[in-house]
Write a protein that holds these residues in place. Structure first.
Motif, PDB file in Angstrom:
ATOM      1  N   ALA A  35      72.752  92.704  73.441  1.00  0.00           N
ATOM      2  CA  ALA A  35      71.474  92.109  73.808  1.00  0.00           C
ATOM      3  C   ALA A  35      71.484  90.602  73.517  1.00  0.00           C
ATOM      4  CB  ALA A  35      70.325  92.793  73.083  1.00  0.00           C
ATOM      5  N   GLY A  36      72.629  89.982  73.798  1.00  0.00           N
ATOM      6  CA  GLY A  36      72.748  88.537  73.671  1.00  0.00           C
ATOM      7  C   GLY A  36      73.051  88.014  72.281  1.00  0.00           C
ATOM      8  N   VAL A  37      73.148  88.903  71.293  1.00  0.00           N
ATOM      9  CA  VAL A  37      73.385  88.473  69.909  1.00  0.00           C
ATOM     10  C   VAL A  37      74.711  89.055  69.420  1.00  0.00           C
ATOM     11  CG1 VAL A  37      72.505  88.483  67.546  1.00  0.00           C
ATOM     12  CG2 VAL A  37      70.903  88.418  69.482  1.00  0.00           C
ATOM     13  N   PRO A  38      75.664  88.221  68.962  1.00  0.00           N
ATOM     14  CA  PRO A  38      76.953  88.734  68.492  1.00  0.00           C
ATOM     15  C   PRO A  38      76.784  89.735  67.340  1.00  0.00           C
ATOM     16  CG  PRO A  38      77.063  86.366  68.807  1.00  0.00           C
ATOM     17  CD  PRO A  38      75.624  86.742  68.938  1.00  0.00           C
ATOM     18  N   LEU A  39      77.670  90.714  67.297  1.00  0.00           N
ATOM     19  CA  LEU A  39      77.600  91.725  66.245  1.00  0.00           C
ATOM     20  C   LEU A  39      77.594  91.089  64.852  1.00  0.00           C
ATOM     21  CD1 LEU A  39      80.096  94.396  67.650  1.00  0.00           C
ATOM     22  CD2 LEU A  39      77.600  94.558  67.562  1.00  0.00           C
ATOM     23  N   VAL A  40      78.429  90.076  64.633  1.00  0.00           N
ATOM     24  CA  VAL A  40      78.516  89.489  63.292  1.00  0.00           C
ATOM     25  C   VAL A  40      77.208  88.809  62.895  1.00  0.00           C
ATOM     26  CG1 VAL A  40      79.475  87.245  64.026  1.00  0.00           C
ATOM     27  CG2 VAL A  40      80.014  88.185  61.752  1.00  0.00           C
ATOM     28  N   THR A  41      76.489  88.245  63.854  1.00  0.00           N
ATOM     29  CA  THR A  41      75.187  87.639  63.551  1.00  0.00           C
ATOM     30  C   THR A  41      74.206  88.708  63.093  1.00  0.00           C
ATOM     31  OG1 THR A  41      75.570  85.906  65.192  1.00  0.00           O
ATOM     32  CG2 THR A  41      73.279  86.273  64.495  1.00  0.00           C
ATOM     33  N   ARG A  42      74.184  89.824  63.788  1.00  0.00           N
ATOM     34  CA  ARG A  42      73.288  90.926  63.402  1.00  0.00           C
ATOM     35  C   ARG A  42      73.641  91.435  62.001  1.00  0.00           C
ATOM     36  NH1 ARG A  42      70.145  92.825  67.424  1.00  0.00           N
ATOM     37  NH2 ARG A  42      70.598  92.165  69.562  1.00  0.00           N
ATOM     38  N   ARG A 118      79.761  97.686  61.958  1.00  0.00           N
ATOM     39  CA  ARG A 118      78.544  98.448  61.627  1.00  0.00           C
ATOM     40  C   ARG A 118      77.362  97.458  61.611  1.00  0.00           C
ATOM     41  NH1 ARG A 118      80.037 103.610  60.109  1.00  0.00           N
ATOM     42  NH2 ARG A 118      82.194 103.822  59.386  1.00  0.00           N
ATOM     43  N   ALA A 119      77.082  96.932  62.781  1.00  0.00           N
ATOM     44  CA  ALA A 119      76.170  95.790  62.895  1.00  0.00           C
ATOM     45  C   ALA A 119      74.706  96.150  62.735  1.00  0.00           C
ATOM     46  CB  ALA A 119      76.375  95.104  64.248  1.00  0.00           C
ATOM     47  N   PHE A 120      74.370  97.434  62.849  1.00  0.00           N
ATOM     48  CA  PHE A 120      72.960  97.816  62.828  1.00  0.00           C
ATOM     49  C   PHE A 120      72.571  98.548  61.544  1.00  0.00           C
ATOM     50  CE2 PHE A 120      73.896  96.977  67.215  1.00  0.00           C
ATOM     51  CZ  PHE A 120      72.757  96.310  67.658  1.00  0.00           C
ATOM     52  N   VAL A 121      73.340  98.331  60.486  1.00  0.00           N
ATOM     53  CA  VAL A 121      72.988  98.946  59.209  1.00  0.00           C
ATOM     54  C   VAL A 121      71.594  98.481  58.789  1.00  0.00           C
ATOM     55  CG1 VAL A 121      74.146  97.103  57.900  1.00  0.00           C
ATOM     56  CG2 VAL A 121      73.693  99.321  56.831  1.00  0.00           C
ATOM     57  N   PRO A 122      70.683  99.386  58.464  1.00  0.00           N
ATOM     58  CA  PRO A 122      69.342  98.971  58.058  1.00  0.00           C
ATOM     59  C   PRO A 122      69.354  98.241  56.712  1.00  0.00           C
ATOM     60  CG  PRO A 122      69.346 101.259  58.809  1.00  0.00           C
ATOM     61  CD  PRO A 122      70.780 100.848  58.663  1.00  0.00           C
ATOM     62  N   ALA A 123      68.471  97.285  56.571  1.00  0.00           N
ATOM     63  CA  ALA A 123      68.385  96.527  55.328  1.00  0.00           C
ATOM     64  C   ALA A 123      68.121  97.438  54.137  1.00  0.00           C
ATOM     65  CB  ALA A 123      67.291  95.461  55.438  1.00  0.00           C
ATOM     66  N   GLU A 124      67.372  98.537  54.348  1.00  0.00           N
ATOM     67  CA  GLU A 124      67.069  99.414  53.214  1.00  0.00           C
ATOM     68  C   GLU A 124      68.314 100.138  52.711  1.00  0.00           C
ATOM     69  OE1 GLU A 124      65.347 101.659  56.891  1.00  0.00           O
ATOM     70  OE2 GLU A 124      65.519  99.585  56.177  1.00  0.00           O
ATOM     71  N   GLU A 212      71.961 107.622  50.404  1.00  0.00           N
ATOM     72  CA  GLU A 212      71.601 107.934  51.785  1.00  0.00           C
ATOM     73  C   GLU A 212      71.959 106.782  52.721  1.00  0.00           C
ATOM     74  OE1 GLU A 212      67.636 109.113  54.452  1.00  0.00           O
ATOM     75  OE2 GLU A 212      67.467 108.776  52.285  1.00  0.00           O
ATOM     76  N   GLY A 213      72.726 107.098  53.757  1.00  0.00           N
ATOM     77  CA  GLY A 213      73.061 106.116  54.774  1.00  0.00           C
ATOM     78  C   GLY A 213      72.101 106.214  55.945  1.00  0.00           C
ATOM     79  N   SER A 214      72.562 105.831  57.123  1.00  0.00           N
ATOM     80  CA  SER A 214      71.703 105.844  58.307  1.00  0.00           C
ATOM     81  C   SER A 214      72.557 106.024  59.546  1.00  0.00           C
ATOM     82  CB  SER A 214      70.919 104.535  58.414  1.00  0.00           C
ATOM     83  OG  SER A 214      70.274 104.425  59.677  1.00  0.00           O
ATOM     84  N   ARG A 215      72.048 106.789  60.504  1.00  0.00           N
ATOM     85  CA  ARG A 215      72.749 106.922  61.780  1.00  0.00           C
ATOM     86  C   ARG A 215      72.908 105.565  62.469  1.00  0.00           C
ATOM     87  NH1 ARG A 215      75.274 111.732  61.555  1.00  0.00           N
ATOM     88  NH2 ARG A 215      73.846 113.445  61.089  1.00  0.00           N
ATOM     89  N   ASP A 216      71.982 104.644  62.201  1.00  0.00           N
ATOM     90  CA  ASP A 216      72.061 103.320  62.824  1.00  0.00           C
ATOM     91  C   ASP A 216      73.296 102.542  62.362  1.00  0.00           C
ATOM     92  OD1 ASP A 216      69.726 103.886  64.114  1.00  0.00           O
ATOM     93  OD2 ASP A 216      68.539 102.299  63.165  1.00  0.00           O
ATOM     94  N   ALA A 217      73.866 102.932  61.231  1.00  0.00           N
ATOM     95  CA  ALA A 217      75.018 102.206  60.689  1.00  0.00           C
ATOM     96  C   ALA A 217      76.332 102.722  61.268  1.00  0.00           C
ATOM     97  CB  ALA A 217      75.029 102.310  59.170  1.00  0.00           C
ATOM     98  N   PHE A 218      76.303 103.239  62.481  1.00  0.00           N
ATOM     99  CA  PHE A 218      77.529 103.725  63.120  1.00  0.00           C
ATOM    100  C   PHE A 218      78.460 102.553  63.430  1.00  0.00           C
ATOM    101  CE2 PHE A 218      75.121 102.214  66.639  1.00  0.00           C
ATOM    102  CZ  PHE A 218      76.016 101.923  67.648  1.00  0.00           C
ATOM    103  N   VAL A 227      76.803 100.943  74.469  1.00  0.00           N
ATOM    104  CA  VAL A 227      75.602 101.459  75.132  1.00  0.00           C
ATOM    105  C   VAL A 227      74.577 101.881  74.074  1.00  0.00           C
ATOM    106  CG1 VAL A 227      74.690 103.258  76.648  1.00  0.00           C
ATOM    107  CG2 VAL A 227      76.903 102.196  77.156  1.00  0.00           C
ATOM    108  N   VAL A 228      75.040 102.593  73.046  1.00  0.00           N
ATOM    109  CA  VAL A 228      74.154 103.008  71.947  1.00  0.00           C
ATOM    110  C   VAL A 228      73.596 101.784  71.226  1.00  0.00           C
ATOM    111  CG1 VAL A 228      74.007 104.310  69.799  1.00  0.00           C
ATOM    112  CG2 VAL A 228      75.439 105.145  71.661  1.00  0.00           C
ATOM    113  N   ALA A 229      74.456 100.793  71.001  1.00  0.00           N
ATOM    114  CA  ALA A 229      74.017  99.577  70.319  1.00  0.00           C
ATOM    115  C   ALA A 229      72.934  98.851  71.112  1.00  0.00           C
ATOM    116  CB  ALA A 229      75.213  98.658  70.082  1.00  0.00           C
ATOM    117  N   GLU A 230      73.114  98.787  72.424  1.00  0.00           N
ATOM    118  CA  GLU A 230      72.100  98.144  73.271  1.00  0.00           C
ATOM    119  C   GLU A 230      70.764  98.878  73.153  1.00  0.00           C
ATOM    120  OE1 GLU A 230      72.151  95.443  75.137  1.00  0.00           O
ATOM    121  OE2 GLU A 230      74.275  94.920  75.277  1.00  0.00           O
ATOM    122  N   ALA A 231      70.815 100.205  73.067  1.00  0.00           N
ATOM    123  CA  ALA A 231      69.580 100.999  72.943  1.00  0.00           C
ATOM    124  C   ALA A 231      68.894 100.708  71.604  1.00  0.00           C
ATOM    125  CB  ALA A 231      69.882 102.481  73.064  1.00  0.00           C
TER     126      ALA A 231
END
Length: 239
Positions: A35-42, A118-124, A212-218, A227-231
């Motif tokens: 979505a226009g943002v590099p994985l490392v930035t996220r 694992r760019a979408f790991v939640p802050a929590e 506890e981890g998170s499915r978002d941290a795939f 595709v999943v990351a874009e979603a």
């Protein structure tokens, strides 16, 4: 979120030395945009939101300039380190770049090791790992239950494994700095190879605590993962 007022900042070593070949990208995986943002930035944004005060990014030596440009306005200070031949070599290079501290502060400093993929790991999740290390755990690993049925190969075929006893491990993995440095020194001395830093800690006799981890941290590995990351990106940041 996280304990930003701690006098010794939490440092995260972000392993970003992988290529983007399996994604069909012409740039390192960590520079691939979602979505226009590099994985490392996220990654850096989420680590900072979870309580990390400084980041050491391990990158392909030939691509350092591109990484520096992408993270020019990162929310926390960034140090750049060249990657090694193997993942554990890259982490060791990151450890060697940790800031100089007096002995007591260095021994107890919280160090996280995180995969840039694992760019979408939640802050929590980041905050949960930090809190567990500060509470006294030797090594902390976020993990999630395994949802698939798993079979173990045997000499005569295969058998079903009880998935209730299985966990898929993620990053960031957290440690006291002194412990992680000792673990990597032991690996270097014995030429032992491990697949993650929790295994390095176990190698020198430390216990591993799961949080506890998170499915978002795939881990973003192939085009389907993008595709999943874009979603996830379209869904917006977690509350």
């Amino acid at each position: 979120m996280g304990e930003h007022n701690n006098p010794v900042p939490v440092v995260a070593i972000v392993v970003a030395a992988g290529s983007g070949s399996r994604l069909g990208a012409a740039v390192p995986k960590a520079l691939v945009p979602v979505a226009g943002v590099p994985l490392v930035t996220r990654v850096i944004e989420r680590l900072a939101a979870g309580g990390v005060g400084e980041v050491i990014v391990v990158v392909p030596a030939a691509e350092r300039e591109a990484f520096v440009e992408v993270l020019a306005s990162a929310p926390v200070p960034v140090v750049w380190v060249d990657g090694g031949a193997e993942r554990q070599d890259s982490v060791a290079n990151g450890l060697a770049a940790l800031p100089d501290l007096d002995e007591a502060d260095a021994e107890g400093q919280v160090v996280l090791v995180h995969d840039a993929a694992r760019a979408f790991v939640p802050a929590e999740v980041v905050a949960r790992v930090i809190e567990a290390v500060r509470a006294g755990a030797d090594a902390v690993v976020p993990a999630v239950p395994v949802s698939d049925t798993v079979r173990e190969l045997t000499d005569t075929g295969s058998v079903v494994v009880d998935r209730a006893r299985l966990r898929a491990v993620q990053t960031p993995q957290g440690f006291r700095r002194g412990l992680l440095e000792d673990a990597h020194a032991a690996l270097y001395e014995t030429r032992m190879t491990v697949t993650d830093d929790a295994a390095a800690a176990e190698y020198i006799g430390c216990d591993v605590v799961l949080v506890e981890g998170s499915r978002d941290a795939f881990k973003v590995t192939d085009p389907f993962d993008l595709v999943v990351a874009e979603a996830i990106a379209a869904r917006g940041e977690p509350a």
